[in-house]
Design an enzyme around this catalytic site. Sequence first.
Site, PDB file in Angstrom:
ATOM      1  N   ARG A 182       0.604  -1.154  -0.072  1.00 50.65           N
ATOM      2  CA  ARG A 182      -0.068  -0.025  -0.045  1.00 50.65           C
ATOM      3  C   ARG A 182       0.864   1.184   0.027  1.00 50.65           C
ATOM      4  O   ARG A 182       0.341   2.238  -0.314  1.00 50.65           O
ATOM      5  CB  ARG A 182      -1.115   0.012   1.301  1.00 50.65           C
TER       6      ARG A 182
ATOM      7  N   ASP B 259      -6.775  17.258 -15.436  1.00 51.10           N
ATOM      8  CA  ASP B 259      -7.394  16.236 -15.727  1.00 51.10           C
ATOM      9  C   ASP B 259      -7.184  16.105 -17.325  1.00 51.10           C
ATOM     10  O   ASP B 259      -7.495  16.494 -18.289  1.00 51.10           O
ATOM     11  CB  ASP B 259      -8.782  15.686 -15.421  1.00 51.10           C
TER      12      ASP B 259
ATOM     13  N   LYS C  14      -8.430   4.349 -19.460  1.00 44.44           N
ATOM     14  CA  LYS C  14      -8.695   4.870 -20.736  1.00 44.44           C
ATOM     15  C   LYS C  14      -7.353   4.811 -21.572  1.00 44.44           C
ATOM     16  O   LYS C  14      -7.076   3.411 -21.927  1.00 44.44           O
ATOM     17  CB  LYS C  14      -9.177   6.517 -20.804  1.00 44.44           C
TER      18      LYS C  14
END
Length: 392
Positions: A57, A182, A207
């Site tokens: 993590r 973004d 994407k």
Amino acid sequence: MDTKRFETDVIHKGYNAEQHNGSLAPPIFQTSTFVFDSAETGAARFAGEQEGYIYSRLSNPTVAMLEERIAAMEKGEKGLAFGSGMAAVSAILLGLTKTGDHILCSEGVYGCTFGLLQLMEEKYHITHNFHSMNDEDSIRSAINDHTTVIYIESPINPTMKLVDLSMVARIAKEFNIPVVVDNTFSSPYLQRPLELGCDIVLHSATKYLCGHGDVIGGLAVGKQELMSHLAMTTQKDIGGVMSPFDAWLLLRGIKTLPVRMDRHCDNAKKLADLLKKHPAVNRVLYPGDSDFPQYELANKQMLNAGGLISFEIKGDKVVAQKFMNALRLIKIAVSLGDAETLIQHPATMTHAVVPEENRLQMGISDQLLRLSVGLEAWEDIWGDIEQSLDSL
């Protein structure tokens, strides 16, 4: 190896086969934790006195390779990998704000980003407002004493509107406010906001960076100090981290990003031109169209116009849905950047969470459709669109 050209970095940056038994493909360190050779080593690593892995993590070798590669692609200092694009958005916006702060946003944002901004306002009194960002004076007037972040999508989802990133970055520096962009719709191949003066760039890696529809992930890049702070606070403590296997899949997908993007762009330009001429189409929104209002800006800050087209069908929502249902090759799905051509209806899908009044202000009508142009032969994609349009 220190390389400079994008097409080489996407294949080699962050990996040395000699350090991994000569394996051409990067290994997957599919482990949750790492063994210390002594109690003192463990103590030193937790204290930050010794480099090394502790727990996946916090950091993982496969994920670290991806983070180094995306930093090179965006020409930034440090990359961070997240379990989803929204995990990246959440960690960054929460990491840069506190109660009472204000976020200035571009005129439109992804529906889930809109939902996050609403949640932050309702629960933590972190306010926001949307702005056209068309000119310098109006941007300056929209910044107030509590503004701590400027958040931008460009192109904006799904209207394809652009924001002049250099202009916004220049103004933000006057106020010492970080600019977050973004960059999902463009990918680092077509646009690099950090080179235009912005501070953090993020992606839904699901994407174009993945390109194959088999990963959920997010990536962000910025200055070393800022990104390290986010890594040890909101990324670590909220825990929206990427798995080693997803990082490995992204490393594989990124290798072909330049050639894929060239094909996406070429196909999209051909389809946009044909859509403009069809009598059943009201208007086409594509930055590569010479009639697009910000065509010159697209040429200024993007290498190419991208693989996404939004267009309005003549009629209403029922007509738009009828068109979608008549498609045979093109898939109805809300993602983008895959090899397959995908179509979605923003008003009832990606932006369904946005109240109608806000949605219409963003330019998202019931007739608007968003087409993610795939890698198929453009003639076959157009053949499917044409037969469906002709059936209306």
